[in-house]
Design an enzyme around this catalytic site. Structure first.
Site, PDB file in Angstrom:
ATOM      1  N   HIS A  25       0.828  -1.224   0.000  1.00  0.00           N
ATOM      2  CA  HIS A  25       0.000   0.000   0.000  1.00  0.00           C
ATOM      3  C   HIS A  25       0.855   1.264   0.000  1.00  0.00           C
ATOM      4  O   HIS A  25       0.418   2.305   0.478  1.00  0.00           O
ATOM      5  CB  HIS A  25      -0.960   0.035   1.202  1.00  0.00           C
ATOM      6  CG  HIS A  25      -1.686  -1.260   1.433  1.00  0.00           C
ATOM      7  ND1 HIS A  25      -2.929  -1.531   0.906  1.00  0.00           N
ATOM      8  CD2 HIS A  25      -1.313  -2.376   2.105  1.00  0.00           C
ATOM      9  CE1 HIS A  25      -3.298  -2.755   1.263  1.00  0.00           C
ATOM     10  NE2 HIS A  25      -2.342  -3.294   1.985  1.00  0.00           N
TER      11      HIS A  25
ATOM     12  N   SER B 253      14.499  21.577 -16.930  1.00  0.00           N
ATOM     13  CA  SER B 253      13.310  22.368 -17.234  1.00  0.00           C
ATOM     14  C   SER B 253      13.775  23.689 -17.826  1.00  0.00           C
ATOM     15  O   SER B 253      14.793  24.240 -17.403  1.00  0.00           O
ATOM     16  CB  SER B 253      12.526  22.616 -15.950  1.00  0.00           C
ATOM     17  OG  SER B 253      11.715  23.766 -16.091  1.00  0.00           O
TER      18      SER B 253
ATOM     19  N   LYS C 186      15.710  21.882 -11.738  1.00  0.00           N
ATOM     20  CA  LYS C 186      15.059  20.601 -12.026  1.00  0.00           C
ATOM     21  C   LYS C 186      15.951  19.616 -12.769  1.00  0.00           C
ATOM     22  O   LYS C 186      16.713  19.968 -13.651  1.00  0.00           O
ATOM     23  CB  LYS C 186      13.806  20.842 -12.882  1.00  0.00           C
ATOM     24  CG  LYS C 186      12.737  21.602 -12.141  1.00  0.00           C
ATOM     25  CD  LYS C 186      11.894  20.684 -11.308  1.00  0.00           C
ATOM     26  CE  LYS C 186      11.017  19.891 -12.219  1.00  0.00           C
ATOM     27  NZ  LYS C 186       9.746  19.551 -11.662  1.00  0.00           N
TER      28      LYS C 186
ATOM     29  N   GLU D 135       9.577   8.210 -17.178  1.00  0.00           N
ATOM     30  CA  GLU D 135       8.227   8.753 -17.391  1.00  0.00           C
ATOM     31  C   GLU D 135       7.707   8.401 -18.782  1.00  0.00           C
ATOM     32  O   GLU D 135       6.556   7.997 -18.960  1.00  0.00           O
ATOM     33  CB  GLU D 135       8.219  10.272 -17.232  1.00  0.00           C
ATOM     34  CG  GLU D 135       8.373  10.739 -15.795  1.00  0.00           C
ATOM     35  CD  GLU D 135       8.529  12.255 -15.721  1.00  0.00           C
ATOM     36  OE1 GLU D 135       7.642  12.975 -16.218  1.00  0.00           O
ATOM     37  OE2 GLU D 135       9.554  12.726 -15.206  1.00  0.00           O
TER      38      GLU D 135
END
Ligand code: ARG
Length: 461
Positions: free
Chosen positions: A161, A282, A288, A295
């Site tokens: 979980h 970025s 970043k 992804e």
């Protein structure tokens, strides 16, 4: 690509040329030309067989085979002109062959049809692609085993979980990924058996009146078997669906692994870092470093799942035997192949560039009461029933939490206030190392088991 008038391969019964847009709309050469190598292989084998059974003379067969070789060279040199008007890869190659060697080229199509030809080409093409995919898959598995061995002792929180559950080693976690990929490899191996069956000889749908030797053609093309039924041979695309299902599972696995990497390299987890070569920045936020590769892998799973549904839907409700619908098998299949190959390659390249932040993982593991189960097991070994032990430990955890401590930081007297059977030796099981070492059986997370499992995994490769 330029256009011409009526398609002369089948134009005999037609009075009017094909509508220009229909010609473009029904053509497949834009995407099926990638199978040219296999179309030529199939034709060479077919022409060889036709000479063996005296349907063609030796001279005719040799002329065709030499001509096909020249066509291949022309394609490889980038000099071949693909014509939409010639519809597909098969008719483009056959027409060029006839241009080069004269009318004898027209004899190549004796005893076959594009229906068995295209089914053969796809199978030959896919067979090679599966082999290439297997190599990438194995390279990824090897990289993960290397990482597992290197991090066999590295403790991290194991989750259920997404809540800290019990400590595991990072190596153990990597070997879980390895197991998924081993199943993928097995599925592809199994799928390859059904890909590697030869449709040639089925001709349009019913077989041919020429005395062909299908076993000889199959042998020349290294097929393991020949399709038993001509109607099935030209219409079956199960093998493509099966491959796509295996591909969807590969992407599902890569997606799950990717999701974990994305989580782990976030500031909140900080368990791992991915090499700069696999991240991007970025344009607006200078701080970043984004895990774009995992992804994107997660995202690419969608298109492979989509391709699977496309192929299933394509086949659903199709009557025997060949229908033009089947031309729609290629783009989803090719797209899945390209996606799988690229995804496996980039993942295999990326894994050696993953660095592990063992301090952060240890700290996270020591925070979430990860050894609570070990305390319960300890009580059981001292004679308490598991359900009662569970209750005792629950109370212990609640108290530790109130005090902002881990259970291992409670004093012996405090622990004994929950159960009188607790003794000094309890601290051995409350440490992370103690909890890991205790899970010492096949499939368990004890570092020595992880090392043994990694060794066994290497042998399976
Ligand atoms: N381009 C076709 C395909 O991809 C080849 C077979 C066409 N056969 C036919 N009878 N129209 O399926």
């Amino acid at each position: 690509m330029t256009e011409s008038s009526t398609n002369q391969s089948w134009g005999g019964r037609f009075n009017q040329p094909t509508d220009a847009f229909v010609q473009e709309f029904t053509a497949s050469v834009q995407f099926d030309q990638r199978m040219y190598e296999y179309d030529i292989q199939g034709s060479v084998a077919h022409a060889t067989m036709l000479a063996k059974v005296n349907v063609l003379t030796m001279e005719e067969s040799t002329a065709i085979i030499d001509g096909l070789e020249k066509v291949r060279q022309e394609i490889e040199a980038g000099k071949f002109e693909w014509l939409i008007a010639l519809e597909d890869v098969h008719m483009n190659i056959e027409r060029r062959l006839t241009d080069m060697i004269g009318d004898v080229g027209k004899k190549l199509h004796t005893g076959r049809s594009r229906n068995d030809q295209v089914a053969t080409d796809i199978r030959l093409y896919l067979r090679d692609q599966i082999d290439a995919i297997q190599l990438e898959l194995e390279r990824l598995i090897r990289a993960l085993i290397d990482l597992a061995e290197k991090e066999a002792d590295t403790v991290m929180p194991g989750f259920t979980h997404l809540q800290t559950a019990q400590p595991v080693t990072f190596g153990h976690h990597m070997l879980a990924w390895v197991e998924m990929l081993f199943r993928d490899r097995e599925r592809l191996t199994d799928c390859r058996k059904r890909v590697n069956v030869m449709p040639l000889g089925a001709a349009a749908l019913a077989g041919t009146s020429f005395p062909i030797d299908r076993n000889l053609t199959a042998e020349l093309l290294s097929f393991e078997g020949i399709a038993e039924n001509s109607l099935d041979a030209v219409s079956d695309r199960d093998f493509a669906i099966e491959f796509n299902a295996a591909s969807a599972l590969i992407m599902t696995h890569l997606s799950r692994c990717s999701e974990e990497l994305v989580l782990w390299c976030s500031q909140q987890f900080s368990f791992v870092a991915i090499g700069d070569a696999f991240c991007t920045g970025s344009s607006i936020m200078p701080q970043k470093k984004n895990p774009d590769v995992p992804e994107l892998l997660r995202g690419k799973t969608g298109r492979v799942n989509g391709n699977l549904i496309a192929l299933l839907t394509l086949m659903k409700g199709q009557p025997l035997a060949y229908n033009k619908d089947n031309q729609e098998d290629k783009e989803p299949l090719f797209d899945s192949i390209d996606t799988i190959r690229g995804s496996l390659k980039v993942f295999a390249d990326m894994v050696p560039e993953i660095t592990v932040n063992s301090d952060n993982m240890r700290e996270a593991a020591s925070k979430g009461f990860a050894t609570a189960t070990d305390l319960a097991d300890y009580l059981v070994r001292k004679g308490i029933a598991f359900r009662d032990a569970h209750e005792v430990v629950g109370k212990t955890v609640a108290t530790a939490e109130q005090q902002g401590k881990d259970i291992a930081e409670l004093s012996l007297q405090e622990l004994q206030s929950f159960s009188s059977v607790i003794e000094e030796d309890v601290y051995e099981v409350l440490t992370l190392e103690g909890a890991l070492a205790a899970r010492d059986h096949i499939g368990g997370t004890a570092p020595r088991q992880v090392r043994a499992a990694a060794k066994r995994a290497r042998l399976r490769l």
